[in-house]
Design an enzyme around this catalytic site. Structure first.
Site, PDB file in Angstrom:
ATOM      1  N   HIS A   1      -6.223  -5.575   1.275  1.00  0.00           N
ATOM      2  CA  HIS A   1      -6.872  -6.509   2.196  1.00  0.00           C
ATOM      3  C   HIS A   1      -7.562  -7.642   1.445  1.00  0.00           C
ATOM      4  CE1 HIS A   1      -5.928  -3.237   4.805  1.00  0.00           C
ATOM      5  NE2 HIS A   1      -6.547  -3.721   5.851  1.00  0.00           N
TER       6      HIS A   1
ATOM      7  N   GLU B   1     -19.471   2.701  -1.343  1.00  0.00           N
ATOM      8  CA  GLU B   1     -18.663   2.110  -2.405  1.00  0.00           C
ATOM      9  C   GLU B   1     -19.344   2.168  -3.767  1.00  0.00           C
ATOM     10  OE1 GLU B   1     -19.308   0.667   0.538  1.00  0.00           O
ATOM     11  OE2 GLU B   1     -17.362   0.929   1.493  1.00  0.00           O
TER      12      GLU B   1
ATOM     13  N   ARG C   1      -2.750  -7.041   2.733  1.00  0.00           N
ATOM     14  CA  ARG C   1      -2.736  -6.114   3.862  1.00  0.00           C
ATOM     15  C   ARG C   1      -1.336  -6.021   4.487  1.00  0.00           C
ATOM     16  NH1 ARG C   1      -3.235  -5.729   9.688  1.00  0.00           N
ATOM     17  NH2 ARG C   1      -2.673  -7.907   9.795  1.00  0.00           N
TER      18      ARG C   1
ATOM     19  N   ARG D   1       0.825  -1.209   0.000  1.00  0.00           N
ATOM     20  CA  ARG D   1       0.000   0.000   0.000  1.00  0.00           C
ATOM     21  C   ARG D   1       0.859   1.259   0.000  1.00  0.00           C
ATOM     22  NH1 ARG D   1      -3.380  -0.797   5.087  1.00  0.00           N
ATOM     23  NH2 ARG D   1      -2.017  -2.555   5.521  1.00  0.00           N
TER      24      ARG D   1
ATOM     25  N   SER E   1      -5.688   4.197   5.193  1.00  0.00           N
ATOM     26  CA  SER E   1      -5.259   2.808   5.128  1.00  0.00           C
ATOM     27  C   SER E   1      -4.683   2.453   3.755  1.00  0.00           C
ATOM     28  CB  SER E   1      -6.461   1.924   5.442  1.00  0.00           C
ATOM     29  OG  SER E   1      -6.116   0.584   5.347  1.00  0.00           O
TER      30      SER E   1
END
Lengths: 555, 322
Positions: free
Chosen positions: B113, B56, B171, B8, B35
């Site tokens: 994730h 979303e 993740r 990420r 995140s």
């Protein structure tokens, strides 16, 4: 600038006819929602949207997003009328290999959003608006959503986000037709208040029950609530929305599903069903038989014309007829453009101005500037050159063009070249000059004759009956071919204008039904008459139609 | 010692770099921008960054609208919600709209994730269906990178190539398996180890497991070919056919349901080109559960996703083919 009323009106009618043509040929499709938004589409396409059919992806064009994509015929028909493709292509709707898919698709030039899955269009429009902001572009985005569609949670996600981003380049129409696929919206999922009983008109009677605008206000939107079939209200709402800065606008347009076709109106069944090909020609005629009421305020209190305008507006007239007399073309004198200027702010209803004056070409611009939407001049005081000039001035100012003839006048030869672009022809049935005269019977024959003649000459406008029209003769006037009806002493001269206009409409409805029954009979005998009448399921329509058919000896 | 890095972080840094190079790059988030490490992009380019909140469906469709106007939106959140929460929007607002020979709208969906290795958040958040969902939607390309070098390269490729793309990040930090100068190409697998006895085709975090399995099998005298199939769709059919022809069997590895996922994609391809025995390592059609970071290897083991399981599958195939 005027409303460009007839320009829009004619194209709305043409688009509705194309919808029927396309859906009938396809054997499936959604007429109901195409018709409820027909006037909205008309105002957008023929007054507001900036576009170029030859260059559909012109970067500076305005965007029209049809989020309620099942109403695609209502979009395709207007794209055809606007010149994106040949009108005959509407008959390929929903067929294999066609650019006209069951739902709006990029295969068709002019389509800005592939709609169909409901609830997506507003988010998509917001994305478009944000992109335009990054690029510092000024085009506008118009989005049409449905009331059934508003069940989708994503609509409200988008509502929140558009408010957060303060996108004033976005104007949304909610086509509030109160019907979704299964049933009335207020039964499936109330947006206003739950419907008690079976009569949807209950919802119309009490504005206190309309809550959907409050929902949008709570989300931070600028909310405008209008009658979505009134061109003047749509135009005013869009103009207002365009001026509001720092917040998106939604125009809650109360509409009638299946509007303009009696058996489809307010009937959930016509959400997504194609008409029987046998019935289509009758629908076509019905679409040609829309009528308008234009009360003449000089039949009232000449010392308080303001009040007469208000009475007409309260009576929900379609036009307001303004008889301008100069004391020369006719012996009487009424008022001129100065008065009209004073009356203009009182209502948005189109001003149908009838100039009974000498040398109209000299003064016509004053009447344009005073805010008239339709201006009719007399053939007796024009020639080809002066009328040509008037015609051009009016057109360039979005004002509709009318020509009037006196009882003893025929259509002049020079007028023929203007017929295809003429909006309105007033056939006087009294000697012009004063209110309260008796209808000249010979006008019936004259109107019928001129109506036929105009049909042959590709006239797309309407004939207006003016002079002595009342409840006793209005049906005959309609059957002669008139579609706009001036009511002087019969409307404004009466105590309750609203009731009189209702009575006028009832008579006209009766005449129209009679005409359509005759049409059905000529096409398919008693069988088709019965079949057509059977389609009228909502309310008391069927009983009334059977009565008319019985009187005509068709059942 | 294997080096680990965070996908990420690299994604977020690469976005800033390409954002500087290309003013059409915009980023859309759904309350997970911290995140997903896209927040710094927003700091740097506030006009090209949109956080639409926990919505979303709206995220995806706004991205579609931006793409329609020529922007290159990167829409990011967790794999559990994208595609989990917005399949209809991906299909109808992004994948379906096509004009002028361009298929779908130019939206880049990059999610993190993915798979069981999400760990502590539990089964509800361990997306094991995303490959299946995304690869059956026409026009959508699907990528499962194995390390940060892949992520950086793919993010750049995403800007250069037109179309709706989906990429799933892990993740946790992932081991670096590629060399810095590795070239990546859409639809081309990367052979990390050559071998002749069997092929291990892997994607995402299972690539490292495949390498470990190949190493241990080598000790036993079994020569395995290891391919990083980061491009799940389009899949490198030629490379797979060649592997089947030359090694006689294929083990597929994925951190995803074995149904309709990566192993299925390989099977579909091989069954049409050069059928050989195939064993699929992956989640056997059941949901995951919570596991602390230190327990994630145990969770994966519980689901049969380890280098040992891969080795055993190779041996099983070889016993069939001999």
């Amino acid at each position: 600038m005027g409303l460009n009323y007839y320009h829009i009106f004619k194209r709305v009618k043409e688009a509705r006819k194309l919808v029927i043509k396309g859906i009938t040929a396809a054997g499936s499709g959604h007429p109901g929602g195409s018709f409820s938004m027909a006037e909205i589409m008309g105002c957008l396409f023929y007054k507001f949207l900036k576009y170029d059919p030859k260059n559909p992806l012109w970067p500076d064009r305005d965007r029209l997003v049809l989020s309620k994509g099942h109403a695609s015929p209502g979009l395709f028909s207007n794209l055809a009328v606007a010149g994106y493709f040949e009108k005959s292509e509407i008959e390929t709707l929903r067929k294999l290999g066609s650019k006209l898919q069951g739902h709006p698709d990029f295969k068709c030039p002019g389509v800005e959003f592939c709609g169909g899955s409901l609830g997506l269009g507003l988010s998509f429009s917001l994305g478009m608006a944000l992109a335009a902001r990054i690029d510092k572009k000024n085009h506008h985005i118009y989005t049409i959503i449905g009331d059934g569609e508003s069940n989708e949670g994503q609509v409200w996600e988008a509502a929140m986000a558009a408010s957060k981003y303060k996108v004033d380049s976005l104007t949304v129409f909610l086509d509030r037709n109160f019907i979704q696929q299964d049933d009335y919206t207020e039964r499936v999922m109330p947006l206003d208040e739950e419907l008690v009983g079976d009569d949807i008109s209950e919802m119309w009677k009490n504005a206190a029950r309309w809550k959907v605008g409050d929902k949008w206000r709570a989300f931070g939107w600028n909310v405008l609530e209008i009658d979505g079939h009134r061109i003047e209200q749509i135009v005013k709402a869009i103009n207002t929305a365009l001026q509001v800065k720092g917040t998106p606008s939604i125009i809650v347009a109360r509409t009638i599903k299946g509007k303009s076709v009696e058996h489809m109106e307010d009937n959930p069944k016509w959400h997504g069903v194609a008409p029987n090909p046998q019935i289509s020609p009758i629908i076509d005629l019905e679409l040609d038989c829309q009528f308008l009421i234009s009360p003449s305020i000089i039949a009232g209190d000449m010392t308080n014309l303001e009040n007469e305008v208000k009475r007409a507006a309260h009576g929900r007239s379609d036009f307001i007829h303004l008889d301008v007399m100069d004391g020369m073309f006719v012996p009487n004198k009424t008022f001129d453009y100065e008065k009209i200027k004073q009356l203009r702010p009182l209502t948005t209803i189109p001003f149908d101005t009838h100039l009974m004056i000498n040398d109209p070409v000299k003064y016509v611009k004053n009447y344009v500037d005073a805010g008239c939407d339709i201006i009719t001049v007399h053939a007796e005081v024009c020639d080809e050159s002066s009328f040509g000039e008037i015609h051009d001035v009016l057109h360039s100012n979005d004002v509709s063009v009318g020509l009037a003839i006196n009882p003893d006048t025929e259509l002049p030869v020079w007028s023929e070249k203007f017929i295809p672009t003429l909006d309105q022809l007033i056939i006087m049935s009294v000697i012009p000059g004063k209110s309260g005269q008796k209808y000249i019977e010979a006008t019936h024959e004259k109107t019928q004759r001129i109506y036929k003649f105009l049909q042959d000459k590709k006239f797309e406008g309407l004939i207006e009956a003016d002079g002595g029209v009342d409840l006793t003769n209005i049906e005959s006037c309609f059957l002669d071919g008139a579609r706009v009806f001036v009511g002087g002493s019969a409307i404004i001269g009466q105590k309750d204008v609203r009731i009189m206009i209702c009575e006028f409409r009832k008579k006209l409805m009766h005449a129209r039904r009679k005409l359509l029954i005759q049409k059905a009979h000529s096409l398919g005998g008693n069988d088709l008459v019965n079949k057509w009448i059977d389609l009228h399921e909502v309310g008391k329509k069927k009983t009334e139609l059977l009565q008319i058919a019985k009187e005509a000896g068709f059942v | 010692m294997t080096e680990f890095a965070d996908m990420r972080t690299v994604y977020g840094e690469t976005l800033i770099k390409i954002g500087e190079e290309n003013p059409d790059v915009v980023v859309v988030g759904a309350d997970t921008t911290d995140s997903l490490k896209t927040k710094p992009f927003g700091k740097k380019f506030p006009n090209r960054f949109f956080n639409v909140g926990i919505a979303e469906a709206n995220l995806i469709t706004i991205a579609a609208g931006l793409a329609n106007e020529g922007k290159i939106p990167f829409a990011s959140t967790y794999a559990a919600f994208l595609p989990g929460r917005c399949v209809d929007q991906i299909r109808n607002a992004i994948a379906y709209p096509s004009r002028n020979g361009k298929n779908g709208l130019n939206v880049k969906m990059v999610v993190s994730h993915g798979g069981l290795s999400v760990g502590a958040d539990g089964g509800s958040h361990q997306q094991i269906e995303d490959i299946a969902i995304m690869r059956v939607i026409p026009n959508v390309k699907v990528f499962i990178p194995s390390d940060t070098i892949s992520v950086e390269n793919l993010t750049r490729i995403f800007v250069q190539s037109y179309g709706p793309f989906f990429m799933r990040l892990a993740r946790s930090k992932t081991p670096i398996v590629h060399s810095k100068d590795q070239k990546f190409e859409i639809g081309k697998g990367i052979v990390l180890r050559d071998g002749s006895d069997c092929t291990i085709a892997a994607c995402g975090i299972t690539v490292q497991m495949a390498l470990e399995a190949a190493d241990s099998l080598k000790q036993e005298g079994v020569s395995c070919r290891v391919i990083d199939m980061f491009s799940v769709k389009p899949i490198d059919s030629d490379l797979l056919e060649k592997a089947a022809r030359e090694t006689g069997g294929i083990v597929t590895c994925e951190e995803h349901n074995i149904m309709a996922g990566f192993g299925s994609a390989v099977s579909e391809s091989i069954s049409e080109t050069y059928p050989v025995p195939i064993r699929r390592i992956g989640v056997r059609d059941r949901f995951g559960e919570s596991a602390r970071d230190s327990e994630i290897p145990l969770l994966l083991e519980k689901h049969g996703i380890t280098s040992i399981h891969i080795s055993n599958a190779v041996k099983e195939i070889r016993s069939k083919t001999r």
